[in-house]
Structure formats: structure tokens, C-alpha cells
Write a protein that holds these residues in place. Sequence first.
Motif, short mmCIF file in Angstrom:
data_model
loop_
_atom_site.label_atom_id
_atom_site.label_comp_id
_atom_site.label_asym_id
_atom_site.label_seq_id
_atom_site.Cartn_x
_atom_site.Cartn_y
_atom_site.Cartn_z
N UNK A 119 0.83 -1.21 0.00
CA UNK A 119 0.00 0.00 0.00
C UNK A 119 0.86 1.25 0.00
N UNK A 120 1.89 1.26 0.86
CA UNK A 120 2.77 2.43 0.94
C UNK A 120 3.49 2.67 -0.38
N UNK A 121 3.95 1.60 -1.02
CA UNK A 121 4.65 1.75 -2.29
C UNK A 121 3.73 2.32 -3.36
N UNK A 122 2.52 1.80 -3.43
CA UNK A 122 1.58 2.31 -4.42
C UNK A 122 1.22 3.76 -4.18
N UNK A 123 1.03 4.12 -2.91
CA UNK A 123 0.69 5.51 -2.58
C UNK A 123 1.85 6.44 -2.93
N UNK A 124 3.09 6.01 -2.64
CA UNK A 124 4.25 6.84 -2.94
C UNK A 124 4.39 7.07 -4.44
N UNK A 125 4.09 6.06 -5.25
CA UNK A 125 4.16 6.24 -6.70
C UNK A 125 3.07 7.19 -7.20
N UNK A 126 1.91 7.13 -6.58
CA UNK A 126 0.79 7.97 -7.01
C UNK A 126 0.94 9.40 -6.54
N UNK A 127 1.54 9.59 -5.35
CA UNK A 127 1.69 10.93 -4.76
C UNK A 127 3.16 11.16 -4.39
N UNK A 128 4.00 11.43 -5.37
CA UNK A 128 5.45 11.53 -5.11
C UNK A 128 5.86 12.71 -4.24
N UNK A 129 4.97 13.70 -4.06
CA UNK A 129 5.33 14.85 -3.23
C UNK A 129 5.00 14.63 -1.76
N UNK A 130 4.42 13.48 -1.41
CA UNK A 130 4.13 13.15 -0.02
C UNK A 130 5.27 12.29 0.52
N UNK A 131 5.77 12.65 1.69
CA UNK A 131 6.81 11.87 2.35
C UNK A 131 6.13 11.01 3.42
N UNK A 132 5.88 9.77 3.06
CA UNK A 132 5.12 8.87 3.92
C UNK A 132 6.03 8.20 4.95
N UNK A 133 5.62 8.25 6.22
CA UNK A 133 6.33 7.58 7.31
C UNK A 133 5.33 6.70 8.07
N UNK A 134 5.62 5.40 8.15
CA UNK A 134 4.72 4.47 8.80
C UNK A 134 5.46 3.74 9.91
N UNK A 135 4.88 3.76 11.10
CA UNK A 135 5.43 2.99 12.21
C UNK A 135 4.44 1.89 12.57
N UNK A 136 4.99 0.77 13.03
CA UNK A 136 4.18 -0.40 13.34
C UNK A 136 4.13 -0.60 14.85
N UNK A 137 2.92 -0.59 15.41
CA UNK A 137 2.74 -0.79 16.84
C UNK A 137 1.27 -1.05 17.13
N UNK A 138 1.01 -1.90 18.10
CA UNK A 138 -0.36 -2.22 18.47
C UNK A 138 -0.86 -1.40 19.66
N UNK A 139 0.04 -0.69 20.33
CA UNK A 139 -0.35 0.08 21.51
C UNK A 139 -1.15 1.33 21.09
N UNK A 140 -2.00 1.85 21.98
CA UNK A 140 -2.64 3.14 21.72
C UNK A 140 -1.59 4.25 21.65
N UNK A 141 -1.75 5.18 20.75
CA UNK A 141 -0.81 6.28 20.63
C UNK A 141 -1.53 7.60 20.86
N UNK A 142 -0.80 8.60 21.33
CA UNK A 142 -1.31 9.96 21.47
C UNK A 142 -0.97 10.68 20.18
N UNK A 143 -1.97 10.91 19.34
CA UNK A 143 -1.71 11.45 18.01
C UNK A 143 -1.06 12.82 18.06
N UNK A 144 -1.54 13.67 18.96
CA UNK A 144 -1.00 15.03 19.05
C UNK A 144 0.40 15.00 19.63
N UNK A 145 0.56 14.31 20.74
CA UNK A 145 1.85 14.27 21.42
C UNK A 145 2.93 13.63 20.56
N UNK A 146 2.57 12.58 19.82
CA UNK A 146 3.56 11.83 19.04
C UNK A 146 3.61 12.25 17.57
N UNK A 147 2.79 13.20 17.20
CA UNK A 147 2.89 13.79 15.87
C UNK A 147 2.38 12.93 14.73
N UNK A 148 1.33 12.13 14.97
CA UNK A 148 0.76 11.33 13.89
C UNK A 148 -0.37 12.09 13.20
#
Length: 297
Positions: free
Chosen positions: A109-138
Amino acid sequence: MDLLALSDFNLVARYGGFGRAARAAGRPKATLSRRVADLEGSLNLRLFERGARALKLTQEGRALFERTGALLTELDETAAAIASGGDTPRGRLRISAPLLFSQTAMGRLAAGFALKYPEVRLEITTEDRPVDMVEEGYDLVIRVNPDPDETLVGRIFLRDRLVVVASPNLSRPAGDLAVPAIVRGTGDRVAAWSLMTPSGRSRLAVDPVLRLSSLVMVRDAVRAGVGVGRLPVSLVSHDLAAGTLVQWGAVEGADIALWTLYPSRRLLSPRVSAFLDYLKEAFPKGTPDELAAFVPG
């Protein structure tokens, strides 16, 4: 309120210190310190607790950061879109996704999205824990059956369900005899699983002989004939079709729902909207079979 000072405050809060913020932005540390001090003076509030080695947001500082960070980002993105003459997705897009979904589908999915939108710098982290979107910048998180959160909105984009599977060489014992089982994690102490079969509800006594930390590991151990396992149907769809695994029944309970979540007070940026649309294109019906197409055979 001085927007430049507010922007500098958010920069320092995001990086957790004047030095790190100065290095990231290429700005003088003294300038950032002075602007934050001016903002504190104008508000008559202390926004940071300044220790000898650490800088920590006060309660008021955290509230200001949470309420203004997204707004400032939106202003920057709006200005950039106007300057470029359109709403082309661009900039950094940070996503947190659960382990199994990342292992099976996110790479493609990430590869296809990067090819379709080359001006977006996609960063994906893998984790099952709840995250604080604001605090952690997601910008976006993907979660399985998340708990209700009034600060977030989202949508279901994919559904799956759990089934009990085993090697065809493993026979189901008669009566209440326990069958060897492979479970995920260390917390499952249940001695029996409730199943739904074509003939109705049944009880399967289990004896956990392996405890593994990922469902891919559980599937591989089940393939080897060690015992039965509870697995998403998308992960074993190819095995069931090929006859290398057989299904003993469906696990009772709610289906597995994968959600995309984002802050409710924030207007969706073009890059987040683009990724949501991309997921919709990849999973138009949101069925387990669509996810199974991403799983190697």
C-alpha cells in the motif's frame, strides 16, 4: 496573540527542547527562547517547566499545544496549497498501523501511494499500543476495534473475522479432551474456546502448548501441525483454499474491524484525504477476501 511566537512555542513543544528545536529548524536557540518567554509574558502563564536537563510542558502549555498545533499546521498547508495553485497532496504524512496489517498489506500500500503521490513523504510505524496522536505527531492511525475516543473521528475501512484452524493431520478429540493450541501473547488463560459450526455452537477444550507474540508466527506453527489456532480468515484464506489448513469453526464474538482515526477538530489535509481515498480504492468492499489478496500465498 503573536502567531510567530505561537509557532515557535509549538516547535519547541514538538521537539521537547530549545536545542533540538533550534537544530531542526536551523534557528538560533536564543531567538526561540526569547519568543517563548514573550508568549508566556503576554499570556501571563508559564508554558514550560524548565529543569536543569529537561523541559516539560505545564498543564496550560500542553492544552495550548494540543489546541493550536493542528491549526498552525492547517494554516501552513493552506498557504502552501494556495501558493502552488492547487490542493496537490504534499509534505510529511505520519501513520501508525497495527503489526499484522503492516506485515501483510502496508508495504504494498505504501509503495503504491508513494508512486501515485510523489510529493508526499510517507512515514509508517508499526505498533499495536494506543498512541497519542497530538503528542507523538501522527496524522492518521489505523487500529483494530479501538475504544471510543471523543477526541478522534474515523471510519471502518476493512472487516475480518476469527476462525479456528488446524493442520488436516490433526484430529479433533472426542468429548472434553483438550487439543494442543497455539495462542498469541501470554494473557490467554482460557481453557476452552466457543465455536460456531454448521451444526451449531460447540465448546473446544484447549491446552496452550505455544505462546507466540505475532499472528503470523501462530499461523506458521499451526501449519507445522503443532496445534490449533485462532486466526483472521484473511491470513489463512490461501491455506484453506489449498487444503493445507482446515477450519474447525468460527470464533464467537464481534468481527474484527479496522478503523482509520484522526483528530476530530482538525480539517483533513489533502495528504490525509488522499490516503483515506487510496485505502477505499484498495478495499472497496472492505471484505476479508480483499485483504487476503495482499497475503502471500
